[in-house]
Design a protein around this motif. Structure first.
Motif, short mmCIF file in Angstrom:
data_model
loop_
_atom_site.label_atom_id
_atom_site.label_comp_id
_atom_site.label_asym_id
_atom_site.label_seq_id
_atom_site.Cartn_x
_atom_site.Cartn_y
_atom_site.Cartn_z
N SER A 201 9.26 -2.59 7.98
CA SER A 201 10.50 -3.12 7.40
C SER A 201 11.25 -4.06 8.33
O SER A 201 12.30 -4.58 7.96
CB SER A 201 11.41 -1.96 6.99
N GLU A 203 10.44 -6.96 9.05
CA GLU A 203 10.30 -8.33 8.57
C GLU A 203 11.57 -8.84 7.89
O GLU A 203 11.93 -10.01 8.03
CB GLU A 203 9.11 -8.43 7.60
N ASN A 204 12.26 -7.98 7.14
CA ASN A 204 13.45 -8.41 6.40
C ASN A 204 14.71 -7.65 6.83
O ASN A 204 15.70 -7.65 6.10
CB ASN A 204 13.23 -8.22 4.90
N ALA A 207 18.00 -9.84 7.29
CA ALA A 207 18.46 -10.35 5.99
C ALA A 207 19.04 -9.23 5.14
O ALA A 207 20.07 -9.39 4.47
CB ALA A 207 17.31 -11.03 5.26
N ASN A 208 18.40 -8.06 5.17
CA ASN A 208 18.89 -6.94 4.37
C ASN A 208 20.24 -6.43 4.86
O ASN A 208 21.10 -6.06 4.06
CB ASN A 208 17.86 -5.81 4.36
N LYS A 211 22.73 -8.63 3.43
CA LYS A 211 22.82 -8.39 1.99
C LYS A 211 23.60 -7.11 1.69
O LYS A 211 24.31 -7.02 0.69
CB LYS A 211 21.41 -8.31 1.39
N VAL A 258 10.82 -12.73 14.50
CA VAL A 258 11.82 -11.90 13.83
C VAL A 258 12.96 -11.54 14.78
O VAL A 258 14.11 -11.89 14.55
CB VAL A 258 11.19 -10.62 13.24
N ASP A 262 16.95 -14.00 15.35
CA ASP A 262 18.29 -13.66 14.88
C ASP A 262 19.29 -13.70 16.03
O ASP A 262 19.73 -12.67 16.54
CB ASP A 262 18.31 -12.29 14.20
#
Length: 425
Positions: A201, A203-204, A207-208, A211, A258, A262
């Motif tokens: 998990s 990978e995102n 972004a999550n 969100k 990744v 960020d």
């Protein structure tokens, strides 16, 4: 008169020691830099975490370019001292018992007892010069149903704010989902940083978090290759583990593409695991073998942290197959029959390599979240013929699930490993 002088001398010595300890306390804080990005500062200097979950191999860790370790509890002060001696900082865990271990967060006496114990641990270690961040709880959200655990997290974080203004607070969750972000944001306002244990998990993850409206920074508190809990399984429920070479590529890409990408929210990371442990297999997460020899995952982190490969690299197993069937497929063999295992590997700059094969019974386990698993003992088996790239062996006569490991190492012991589970029926 002499007694008074001795008492005065002792008092002065005590004050001197107290001043010495306090002068070693490092001020760590979460700030925003001139670009508006979150940043961790230590004594006013930007501090990006290049870390590992580690309890040993500190010399190699420093040589590989790391600056910090993460440990999961306060049960071993020597780890803090040893880290400090090596110039490493520590994200120090406060072990908040998870519900899955039998802790009842409706039991006010059990809850209060745990809180009081951990408050004393905070007072004991808050001025240690190696301390970087407090890690309050690790994966208490895994298989939990009682959200009162977040009250305990907040009580401890708030207490730390009162007694230790020099170190930020973090709580660590397993993966990212909206409910966890919501509960921590609502019920734990004294938490400065969110720690993410993320494997597939990852990978995102960034972004999550955005969100799910998490507005504070985060640390990737555990990361590495996809875990056994995310792996494909055989028809008999054995986990399928990729060869070290495949996992090395995955580690490198995740760090570069990744974690480092960020720059707005991520304060750094702790790779998992700078050591060895049994988790479905003895080689899944560990970056070292059980005999203490480093695998090529160590070389990968050396490259991630320093931007160059070590002078001597471990070989790298890129593929493994059994009876000409690749490692991603099921392998079902007859008892007491000849079978052929093949491997493909890169030597890199090694003129010679040593190849070894070891057979184990399958280690089935339903443990999760880093809970302790027992390693099986190896099994003697008959070798018909062996070369660097191929092993012809006789399968066990007893029906059951097995796993055959291939180890390729150089003269320094730097290793690469791959395995294939198979069923004898």
């Amino acid at each position: 008169m002499e007694r008074n002088i001795n008492l005065l001398f002792c008092l002065l010595l005590f004050l001197l020691c107290a001043l010495t300890v306090s002068s070693q306390v490092n001020k760590v804080e979460v700030t925003r830099n001139s670009s508006g990005n979150f940043e961790l500062q230590r004594n006013g200097v930007p501090y990006y975490i290049k870390g590992a979950g580690a309890k040993d191999h500190f010399d190699l860790l420093v040589k590989s370019g790391a600056n910090s370790i993460r440990i999961w509890s306060t049960n071993n002060k020597s780890l803090l001292d040893t880290a400090h001696q090596h110039g490493l900082t520590v994200t120090l865990g406060l072990y908040v018992r998870p519900e899955r271990s039998g802790m009842d967060y409706n039991n006010e006496y059990a809850v209060k007892g745990q809180i009081e114990y951990l408050k004393n641990e905070v007072l004991k270690y808050k001025d240690h010069p190696a301390l970087l961040v407090w890690g309050i709880g690790n994966e208490v959200d895994l298989r939990y149903s009682n959200f009162k655990v977040w009250e305990t997290i907040e009580t401890l974080a708030k207490f730390i704010k009162e007694v230790d203004p020099n170190h930020p607070t973090m709580t660590v969750i397993a993966g990212v989902d909206p409910s966890k972000a919501f509960y921590i944001k609502k019920y734990c306002p004294s938490i400065d940083i969110l720690g993410l244990n993320v494997y597939g998990s990852i990978e995102n993850a960034g972004a999550n978090l955005r969100k799910f409206n998490w507005e504070k920074p985060y640390i990737v508190s555990e990361w590495g290759v996809n875990g056994p809990f995310e792996a494909r399984t055989t028809s008999w429920k054995a986990k399928i583990e990729p060869p070290n070479g495949i996992k090395a590529d995955q580690r490198l890409r995740r760090y570069q593409q990744v974690i480092e990408k960020d720059i707005e929210r991520c304060l750094g990371s702790y790779c998992f695991l700078w050591g060895q442990k049994q988790e479905s297999t003895a080689t899944w997460h560990g970056m070292f073998l059980s005999n203490g020899q480093p695998t090529e995952a160590v070389d990968v982190m050396h490259f991630c942290w320093l931007g160059e490969w070590p002078q001597t690299r471990a070989p790298s197993i890129r593929n493994i197959s059994l009876e000409n069937i690749g490692w991603r497929k099921d392998h079902i063999l007859s008892p007491s029959s000849k079978a052929t295992l093949s491997i493909e590997f890169l030597k890199y700059n090694n003129k010679e390599v040593i190849v070894e094969y070891v057979l184990y019974p399958e280690a089935f386990s339903d443990k999760i979240g880093g809970d302790i698993q027992k390693s099986p003992d190896p099994i003697n088996f008959e070798v018909v013929k062996q070369s660097d790239n191929e092993l012809i062996f006789v399968t066990p006569k007893k029906k059951g699930a097995y796993r055959l490991f291939a180890f390729v190492k150089n003269k320094k012991g730097q290793s690469s490993v791959a395995n294939i589970p198979f069923l004898v029926e």
